[in-house]
Design a protein around this motif. Structure first.
Motif, mmCIF file in Angstrom:
data_model
loop_
_atom_site.group_PDB
_atom_site.id
_atom_site.type_symbol
_atom_site.label_atom_id
_atom_site.label_comp_id
_atom_site.label_asym_id
_atom_site.label_seq_id
_atom_site.Cartn_x
_atom_site.Cartn_y
_atom_site.Cartn_z
ATOM 1 N N THR A 61 -5.331 2.962 0.361
ATOM 2 C CA THR A 61 -4.940 1.932 0.793
ATOM 3 C C THR A 61 -3.399 1.335 0.456
ATOM 4 O OG1 THR A 61 -7.221 0.873 0.150
ATOM 5 C CG2 THR A 61 -5.282 -0.792 0.789
ATOM 6 N N PHE A 62 -2.935 1.900 -0.709
ATOM 7 C CA PHE A 62 -1.446 1.868 -0.979
ATOM 8 C C PHE A 62 -0.741 2.921 0.009
ATOM 9 C CE2 PHE A 62 1.756 3.773 -3.858
ATOM 10 C CZ PHE A 62 3.050 2.873 -3.529
ATOM 11 N N LEU A 63 -0.968 3.879 0.018
ATOM 12 C CA LEU A 63 -0.209 4.788 1.172
ATOM 13 C C LEU A 63 -0.390 4.217 2.510
ATOM 14 C CD1 LEU A 63 -1.174 8.135 -0.264
ATOM 15 C CD2 LEU A 63 0.858 7.019 -0.474
ATOM 16 N N LEU A 64 -1.229 3.557 2.982
ATOM 17 C CA LEU A 64 -1.583 2.769 4.269
ATOM 18 C C LEU A 64 -0.511 1.975 4.316
ATOM 19 C CD1 LEU A 64 -3.217 2.892 7.010
ATOM 20 C CD2 LEU A 64 -4.353 0.833 5.659
ATOM 21 N N PHE A 65 -0.315 0.975 3.526
ATOM 22 C CA PHE A 65 0.479 -0.293 3.586
ATOM 23 C C PHE A 65 1.964 0.074 3.035
ATOM 24 C CE2 PHE A 65 -3.130 -2.904 3.439
ATOM 25 C CZ PHE A 65 -2.994 -3.916 4.211
ATOM 26 N N PHE A 91 6.212 11.070 4.147
ATOM 27 C CA PHE A 91 5.824 11.092 2.839
ATOM 28 C C PHE A 91 4.799 10.243 2.480
ATOM 29 C CE2 PHE A 91 10.234 13.005 1.467
ATOM 30 C CZ PHE A 91 9.627 13.808 0.622
ATOM 31 N N ALA A 92 4.609 9.108 3.009
ATOM 32 C CA ALA A 92 3.564 8.287 2.744
ATOM 33 C C ALA A 92 2.146 8.562 3.412
ATOM 34 C CB ALA A 92 3.915 6.849 2.878
ATOM 35 N N CYS A 93 2.602 8.875 4.475
ATOM 36 C CA CYS A 93 1.566 9.381 5.676
ATOM 37 C C CYS A 93 0.708 10.755 5.470
ATOM 38 C CB CYS A 93 1.975 9.254 7.153
ATOM 39 S SG CYS A 93 1.199 7.777 7.870
ATOM 40 N N ILE A 116 -1.930 1.715 11.169
ATOM 41 C CA ILE A 116 -0.521 1.283 10.441
ATOM 42 C C ILE A 116 0.265 0.637 11.573
ATOM 43 C CG2 ILE A 116 1.661 2.514 9.701
ATOM 44 C CD1 ILE A 116 -0.333 4.852 8.692
ATOM 45 N N TRP A 117 0.456 1.051 12.776
ATOM 46 C CA TRP A 117 1.124 0.411 13.691
ATOM 47 C C TRP A 117 0.805 -0.995 13.802
ATOM 48 C CZ3 TRP A 117 1.572 3.774 18.979
ATOM 49 C CH2 TRP A 117 2.425 3.343 19.400
ATOM 50 N N PHE A 118 -0.640 -1.016 13.864
ATOM 51 C CA PHE A 118 -1.203 -2.329 14.119
ATOM 52 C C PHE A 118 -0.845 -3.563 13.094
ATOM 53 C CE2 PHE A 118 -5.001 -5.220 14.198
ATOM 54 C CZ PHE A 118 -4.761 -5.919 15.480
ATOM 55 N N LEU A 119 -1.285 -2.692 11.802
ATOM 56 C CA LEU A 119 -0.645 -3.878 10.425
ATOM 57 C C LEU A 119 0.715 -4.096 10.537
ATOM 58 C CD1 LEU A 119 -3.212 -1.959 7.852
ATOM 59 C CD2 LEU A 119 -3.283 -4.467 8.880
#
Length: 495
Positions: free
Chosen positions: A160-164, A344-346, A379-382
């Motif tokens: 969840t953290f990496l997603l945001f 990096f996050a993804c 990710i795009w949608f959020l």
């Protein structure tokens, strides 16, 4: 700028605690299987023996220096632009203190994660577990050391953290490009950069970020020092006020943004696994943080000094700095760097998804890239739903970073070594600067209590209050968050 980089690399090279006796014992205790999961080191040696190979030099990294560049580059991206905003909420003194405090705390928990990784890997390889074509991740470390419940907790918080975290980079791209080209609104730019960032699916692993990490750190270095110099040259605006800290909500919102800043080690395990000798990682994050201080402290201090309370309504520092070629260069470089940080996050999310659908062992880059694409869509949608550049950092810091990279590692370390046998047979010995298990437990307990109360408790209340205020003011799917109103040209007078 160059002095700070050179000094840090010098320390990284020569301040090597592995030369101390305790560390030597630790190195002897770790015997990573040389025929399983270490093919990268053999390939590296083969490349060196066969002469200079440009592709390998730019693409295939696994040294201590690669890890340092990855950590330093990943630690500050768009958050560099929001730290002056945090200073306006905290005040100058509190801003500096929180940066140093959370920087040291983040380095400590990164150290704990590295210890737990080495412990997990050494235990598994004694059982002849194969890691060929498999990237170890944080939730697997928790599973191996503490069981399936900890695996579920680690997986939920980390993903969840990496997603945001990826969402924040995408929002940052749209926010920054708007200050060069405002013909399109920020939401449209989010659509465009979402498509651009989706190309990170083609980067296989952290081994392949060598040149990107190097360039990324150069880009943030330029931007930080541009902000510092530009603010000083510009001078203080007329009637400047520095009223922070003024409100408790703003104070803890600013503090949690800094908590987020130095909580970028959710990818520590993946960076370690990409190293040829992961046991050398232990102090890498600390040296990365020391260098990052040379970027964040001067830039945030100078911009807040120049613009003061104006920053309370301008979360992106670029919006206040005068537009010229130097600022446009900084914006462009930060856009490129945010693309790198998005990757990096993804990348850990890509690994998790590959494991879920059974594609993680696939060697074809194209097949893996196609399999990874569904990760980018949410990710795009959020990023389109919550375009709140700045406030979203604090919310993520309080609700996710506090647990992912502070509380969970500290608790996991205490529980892993709670028995006398586990402490006696630990793969890594105690650090030379804290050679006491009691001291380790005291420090870890302090981190858990502090972050739970101040970071998650007060920080969660403040950041969510501020976040909800942004939703009420601008609405979800805001077309152009914090955009100045456009002045339409007046019609010509009628004669």
């Amino acid at each position: 700028m160059l002095c700070g980089l050179s000094a840090t690399l010098f320390l990284l090279r020569f301040f090597n605690p592995s030369e101390m006796s305790a560390q030597k014992q630790s190195e002897e205790a770790i015997t990573f299987n040389q025929t399983d999961g270490r093919e990268e080191e053999e390939e590296h040696a083969a490349d060196k023996n066969s002469g200079f190979n440009l592709t390998s030099f730019l693409w295939h990294g696994g040294s201590v220096y690669d890890a340092w560049f990855s950590c330093a580059s990943n630690q500050v991206a768009q958050v560099l632009l929001t730290l002056p905003y945090s200073f306006s909420q905290l005040g100058m003194l509190s801003g500096i203190i929180f940066q140093v405090f959370y920087g040291i705390m983040g380095s400590w928990t990164a150290y704990l994660i590295s210890i737990l990784y080495v412990e997990y890997r050494s235990r598994k390889e004694k059982e002849n577990v194969s890691f060929k074509n498999h990237v170890i991740q944080w939730f697997e470390v928790l599973d191996g050391l503490l069981g399936p419940y900890w695996k579920a907790i680690g997986l939920a918080f980390n993903c969840t953290f990496l997603l945001f975290g990826s969402v924040i980079q995408l929002i940052g791209c749209a926010s920054n490009i708007y200050y060069i080209n405002d013909h399109l609104d920020k939401r449209t730019w989010t659509y465009i950069f979402g498509a651009c960032c989706a190309t990170t699916v083609f980067i296989p692993s952290f081994h392949n970020y060598r040149i990107w990490s190097f360039l990324g750190l150069g880009m943030t270095t330029y931007t930080a020092w541009y902000m510092t110099i530009a603010a000083i040259v510009h001078g203080q605006v007329e009637g400047v006020k520095h009223s922070g800290p003024d409100k408790l909500v703003l104070y803890f919102t600013g503090a949690t943004n800094i908590l987020y800043t130095f909580g970028g080690h959710a990818v520590t395990v993946e960076i370690m696994h990409a190293m040829w000798k992961p046991q050398k990682f232990k102090y890498v994050y600390l040296f990365a943080t020391l260098y990052v201080f040379t970027l964040t402290l001067p830039s945030a201090t100078a911009v807040y000094w120049a613009f003061g309370d104006q920053l309370l309504t301008h979360s992106n520092a670029f919006s206040l700095l005068p537009r010229n070629k130097w600022r446009d260069a900084g914006v462009t470089l930060m856009l490129i760097h945010q693309f790198i940080t998005f990757g990096f996050a993804c990348t850990p999310l890509y690994f998790v998804w590959e494991k879920v659908i059974g594609m993680h062992d696939t060697k074809s880059i194209c097949l893996r890239a196609i399999a990874r694409l569904p990760v980018v869509i949410p990710i795009w949608f959020l990023a389109i739903i919550f375009p709140f550049f700045g406030p979203i950092n604090s919310a993520v810091g309080a609700l996710l970073v506090s647990f992912t990279v502070y509380i969970i590692p500290a608790l996991a370390h205490m529980l892993t070594f709670k028995s006398a046998a586990a402490r006696q047979n630990a793969a890594e010995k105690l650090p030379f600067f804290l050679p006491s298990w009691t001291g380790m437990y005291v420090v870890n307990a302090f981190i858990v209590v502090w972050v739970l109360v101040v970071g998650f408790g007060f920080g969660g209340w403040a950041s969510m209050t501020n976040f909800i205020r942004q939703v009420d003011t601008f609405g979800l799917f805001a077309k152009c968050y914090q955009c100045p109103p456009k002045v339409s040209a007046s019609p010509p007078p009628h004669h």
